[in-house]
Design a protein around this motif. Sequence first.
Motif, PDB file in Angstrom:
ATOM      1  N   UNK A  18      81.596 -23.612 -32.102  1.00 30.20           N
ATOM      2  CA  UNK A  18      82.868 -22.923 -31.789  1.00 30.20           C
ATOM      3  C   UNK A  18      82.822 -21.734 -31.433  1.00 30.20           C
ATOM      4  N   UNK A  19      81.830 -20.867 -31.577  1.00 30.43           N
ATOM      5  CA  UNK A  19      81.996 -19.432 -31.050  1.00 30.43           C
ATOM      6  C   UNK A  19      81.353 -19.542 -29.674  1.00 30.43           C
ATOM      7  N   UNK A  20      80.795 -20.467 -29.304  1.00 29.24           N
ATOM      8  CA  UNK A  20      80.370 -20.640 -27.608  1.00 29.24           C
ATOM      9  C   UNK A  20      81.727 -20.988 -26.888  1.00 29.24           C
ATOM     10  N   UNK A  21      82.304 -22.054 -27.435  1.00 33.28           N
ATOM     11  CA  UNK A  21      83.724 -22.223 -26.984  1.00 33.28           C
ATOM     12  C   UNK A  21      84.527 -21.295 -26.671  1.00 33.28           C
ATOM     13  N   UNK A  22      84.710 -20.610 -27.936  1.00 34.03           N
ATOM     14  CA  UNK A  22      85.600 -19.352 -27.839  1.00 34.03           C
ATOM     15  C   UNK A  22      85.194 -18.189 -26.647  1.00 34.03           C
ATOM     16  N   UNK A  23      84.072 -18.034 -26.709  1.00 37.47           N
ATOM     17  CA  UNK A  23      83.597 -17.236 -25.668  1.00 37.47           C
ATOM     18  C   UNK A  23      83.625 -17.691 -24.235  1.00 37.47           C
ATOM     19  N   UNK A  26      87.384 -17.125 -23.360  1.00 42.38           N
ATOM     20  CA  UNK A  26      87.700 -15.751 -23.009  1.00 42.38           C
ATOM     21  C   UNK A  26      87.251 -15.470 -21.659  1.00 42.38           C
ATOM     22  N   UNK A  27      86.035 -15.821 -21.274  1.00 43.73           N
ATOM     23  CA  UNK A  27      85.445 -15.596 -19.975  1.00 43.73           C
ATOM     24  C   UNK A  27      86.468 -16.303 -18.706  1.00 43.73           C
ATOM     25  N   UNK A  28      86.673 -17.599 -19.107  1.00 42.76           N
ATOM     26  CA  UNK A  28      87.624 -18.346 -18.059  1.00 42.76           C
ATOM     27  C   UNK A  28      88.893 -17.327 -18.137  1.00 42.76           C
ATOM     28  N   UNK A  29      89.551 -16.975 -19.070  1.00 39.88           N
ATOM     29  CA  UNK A  29      90.887 -16.347 -19.011  1.00 39.88           C
ATOM     30  C   UNK A  29      90.653 -15.070 -18.137  1.00 39.88           C
ATOM     31  N   UNK A  30      89.455 -14.349 -18.269  1.00 40.92           N
ATOM     32  CA  UNK A  30      89.347 -13.136 -17.561  1.00 40.92           C
ATOM     33  C   UNK A  30      88.929 -13.371 -16.189  1.00 40.92           C
ATOM     34  N   UNK A  31      88.311 -14.623 -15.696  1.00 41.62           N
ATOM     35  CA  UNK A  31      88.092 -15.072 -14.451  1.00 41.62           C
ATOM     36  C   UNK A  31      89.533 -15.110 -13.655  1.00 41.62           C
ATOM     37  N   UNK A  32      90.418 -16.162 -14.329  1.00 36.81           N
ATOM     38  CA  UNK A  32      91.797 -16.324 -14.094  1.00 36.81           C
ATOM     39  C   UNK A  32      92.643 -15.081 -13.791  1.00 36.81           C
ATOM     40  N   UNK A  33      92.202 -13.936 -14.498  1.00 41.00           N
ATOM     41  CA  UNK A  33      93.153 -12.776 -14.381  1.00 41.00           C
ATOM     42  C   UNK A  33      92.690 -12.007 -13.205  1.00 41.00           C
TER      43      UNK A  33
END
Length: 101
Positions: A18-23, A26-33
Amino acid sequence: MRKPRDIDSELKALEAKAKALKERRVRQLGELVIATGADALDAEMLTGALLGAVATKDANAKEGWRKAGASFFQRSARKAATGPNRDAANNTSPDGNAASA
């Protein structure tokens, strides 16, 4: 006889997953920004825009945003599919014409 389950280790493994999926999210959302250029906005403006998008009830506006997002991802997919331009990479002359020997 069946082997007893180690519930504690299974729980730890699930928590780690679950922690890995959340990380990853978050990384994908940052890349999208970054990919959209929204990283040029200050944090308050970006947050306000996102809060406005979440709070809006206007279905037409949401559909317009959805279409713009789909178009963005289609453009991104086409760029990735075509790859880098080999001719431009091999061309070292400043005027854009290949130098001849």
